[in-house]
Design an enzyme around this catalytic site. Structure first.
Site, PDB file in Angstrom:
ATOM      1  N   ASP A 249      11.852   7.354 -10.059  1.00 35.02           N
ATOM      2  CA  ASP A 249      12.751   6.793 -10.996  1.00 35.02           C
ATOM      3  C   ASP A 249      14.369   6.826 -10.107  1.00 35.02           C
ATOM      4  OD1 ASP A 249      11.104   6.479 -13.303  1.00 35.02           O
ATOM      5  OD2 ASP A 249      12.106   8.673 -13.636  1.00 35.02           O
TER       6      ASP A 249
ATOM      7  N   LYS B  82       1.899  12.986   0.102  1.00 34.69           N
ATOM      8  CA  LYS B  82       2.644  12.225  -0.889  1.00 34.69           C
ATOM      9  C   LYS B  82       1.734  13.727  -2.241  1.00 34.69           C
ATOM     10  CE  LYS B  82       4.306   8.106  -2.814  1.00 34.69           C
ATOM     11  NZ  LYS B  82       3.331   7.833  -3.813  1.00 34.69           N
TER      12      LYS B  82
ATOM     13  N   CYS C 180      -3.030   8.561  -6.546  1.00 38.61           N
ATOM     14  CA  CYS C 180      -3.204   7.034  -6.737  1.00 38.61           C
ATOM     15  C   CYS C 180      -3.940   7.777  -8.006  1.00 38.61           C
ATOM     16  CB  CYS C 180      -4.024   6.309  -5.725  1.00 38.61           C
ATOM     17  SG  CYS C 180      -4.525   4.786  -6.671  1.00 38.61           S
TER      18      CYS C 180
HETATM   19  C1  LIG Z   1       3.100  -2.044  -7.287  1.00 40.16           C
HETATM   20  C2  LIG Z   1       3.259  -0.663  -7.065  1.00 40.16           C
HETATM   21  C3  LIG Z   1       2.131  -0.060  -5.665  1.00 40.16           C
HETATM   22  C4  LIG Z   1       2.151   1.016  -6.179  1.00 40.16           C
HETATM   23  N1  LIG Z   1       1.549   1.853  -4.273  1.00 40.16           N
HETATM   24  C5  LIG Z   1       1.176   2.698  -3.958  1.00 40.16           C
HETATM   25  C6  LIG Z   1       0.832   3.553  -2.581  1.00 40.16           C
HETATM   26  O1  LIG Z   1      -0.106   2.204  -1.869  1.00 40.16           O
HETATM   27  N2  LIG Z   1       0.564   4.709  -2.318  1.00 40.16           N
HETATM   28  C7  LIG Z   1       1.644   5.081  -2.602  1.00 40.16           C
HETATM   29  O2  LIG Z   1       1.369   6.931  -2.593  1.00 40.16           O
HETATM   30  N3  LIG Z   1       2.014   5.225  -3.537  1.00 40.16           N
HETATM   31  C8  LIG Z   1       2.005   3.677  -4.315  1.00 40.16           C
HETATM   32  N4  LIG Z   1       2.695   3.544  -5.628  1.00 40.16           N
HETATM   33  C9  LIG Z   1       3.571   4.637  -6.109  1.00 40.16           C
HETATM   34  C10 LIG Z   1       5.208   4.307  -6.047  1.00 40.16           C
HETATM   35  O3  LIG Z   1       5.139   5.268  -4.075  1.00 40.16           O
HETATM   36  C11 LIG Z   1       5.522   5.995  -6.148  1.00 40.16           C
HETATM   37  O4  LIG Z   1       4.887   7.255  -6.269  1.00 40.16           O
HETATM   38  C12 LIG Z   1       6.671   5.911  -8.001  1.00 40.16           C
HETATM   39  O5  LIG Z   1       6.117   3.763  -8.632  1.00 40.16           O
HETATM   40  C13 LIG Z   1       7.539   6.443  -8.292  1.00 40.16           C
HETATM   41  O6  LIG Z   1       8.654   5.721  -7.792  1.00 40.16           O
HETATM   42  P1  LIG Z   1       9.601   4.799  -8.410  1.00 40.16           P
HETATM   43  O7  LIG Z   1      10.038   5.165  -9.457  1.00 40.16           O
HETATM   44  O8  LIG Z   1      10.397   4.730  -7.642  1.00 40.16           O
HETATM   45  O9  LIG Z   1       9.158   3.865  -8.570  1.00 40.16           O
HETATM   46  C14 LIG Z   1       3.202   2.126  -6.397  1.00 40.16           C
HETATM   47  C15 LIG Z   1       3.982   1.507  -7.116  1.00 40.16           C
HETATM   48  C16 LIG Z   1       3.474   0.589  -7.661  1.00 40.16           C
HETATM   49  C17 LIG Z   1       5.014   0.222  -8.470  1.00 40.16           C
END
Ligand SMILES: Cc1cc2nc3c(=O)[nH]c(=O)nc-3n(C[C@H](O)[C@H](O)[C@H](O)COP(=O)(O)O)c2cc1C
Length: 319
Positions: A219, A154, A109
């Site tokens: 991504d 993570k 985070c």
């Molecule tokens: C709206 C939003 C909320 C998220 N909340 C969390 C969370 O609570 N915990 C976490 O580990 N990652 C959180 N993330 C990150 C995502 O889990 C992920 O690692 C990141 O968006 C990259 O993946 P993607 O390219 O598929 O979006 C959040 C991302 C978004 C967009």
């Protein structure tokens, strides 16, 4: 795919998503093909302090949907207290906690508030501290009476560019081999915007060093991207965040069960079901705020209308 003792029906996992992954959304994604889902990041300190609004975020009422709890912890004392509290509450006032099948630790985070207290990505380079935290998690998993099939972490690639260049993530793989059942790699450092392409080559590097399953993240918004991530990195599973927010039906497409976009009637039905469940399960207002806007945008895209109006609500995890 196996993650610890969990047998996942598919290797496509819904990310922990603040303000998004409530029980009703998790059920929607699971019904469309997600093999595992996560709660949003929950602060361990709130659990230890018996904070009502923190505990309400652990909304695992739905026993059908494989759900893990993602925790944000500062140190080994805090995680030990939080895990013990979860166990105690599961056997007393919060029996639905007994539906949790996994626990994940957040080291990604980018919120300044998280980094300031030395949690999340601030812990990535602190090998000894991480080991102490992982030891507690492992020990708890081995003795808990809850049906926890997997404990995972993570990670990002570092707090910043310098840490990523030093490859602070590699020693974490050794720890994961020793204490965890899997490791998710969000292939960016914590100062990077989500518009920066994810560094998938680091996922491949982690996979080469790993003896536990590696979940690649970053991504994946299409079947092609998922296939390429699996092929190029050798990772065992794929975690999806923004792609699932844009269309939960991406899981249907990833699992070869249908189109990545719903029909209008499927969308109407899904929204009605989401609303019904979220209301019945007492989802917090922030989830209503998010999904009302999310469904509105999906509908606008489907009908070819411009996606005008208010922007999506913001969360700490977004950049
Ligand atoms: C709206 C939003 C909320 C998220 N909340 C969390 C969370 O609570 N915990 C976490 O580990 N990652 C959180 N993330 C990150 C995502 O889990 C992920 O690692 C990141 O968006 C990259 O993946 P993607 O390219 O598929 O979006 C959040 C991302 C978004 C967009």
């Amino acid at each position: 795919m196996k993650l610890g003792r969990l047998e996942l029906a598919t290797p496509f996992i819904l990310s922990p998503l603040e303000s998004v992954s409530d029980a009703a959304f998790r059920r929607l994604c699971w019904s469309l093909g997600a093999g595992l889902t996560w709660t949003e990041m929950i602060r361990a300190r709130g659990i230890v302090r018996n904070n009502k609004s923190t505990l309400e975020l652990i909304d695992c009422f739905d026993a059908d949907v494989p759900t893990g709890l993602q925790l944000m912890v500062v140190n080994e004392t805090e995680i030990a207290a939080a895990l013990d509290a979860i166990e105690r509450l599961a056997h007393s006032s919060h029996p639905h906690f007994q539906n949790l099948v996994a626990v994940d630790l957040n080291f990604g985070c980018p919120s300044p508030e998280v980094i300031k207290v030395g949690a999340g990505p601030a812990l990535l380079k602190r090998r000894n501290k991480l080991e102490a935290i992982f030891q507690v998690l492992r020990g708890w998993k081995d003795r808990t009476t809850l049906p926890i099939g997997a404990v995972t972490a993570k990670i990002r690639l570092g707090l910043n560019r310098a840490e990523m260049d030093q490859k602070v993530y590699l020693p974490i793989v050794e720890l994961a081999n020793q204490y965890l059942d899997g490791l998710t790699v969000h292939a960016r450092h914590a100062r990077e915007e989500s518009t920066t392409p994810a560094h998938w080559e680091a996922i491949a590097e982690v996979k080469r060093a790993a003896r536990v399953p590696i979940i690649g993240n970053g991504d994946v918004t299409s079947v092609e991207a998922a296939q390429r991530l699996l092929r190029e990195t050798g990772c065992d599973a794929v975690m999806v965040a923004r792609g699932a927010i844009r269309s939960p039906w991406l899981f249907r497409e990833l699992t070869g069960k249908g189109a990545g976009q719903p029909t209008l009637s499927e969308l109407d039905e899904a929204e009605a079901r989401w609303m019904e469940r979220a209301t019945a399960l007492g989802s917090k207002p922030k989830f209503f705020e998010w999904h009302t806007e999310g469904f509105r945008r999906m509908r606008a895209r489907l009908t070819g209308k411009p996606v005008a109006g208010p922007s999506m609500p913001q969360t700490d995890h977004m950049r």
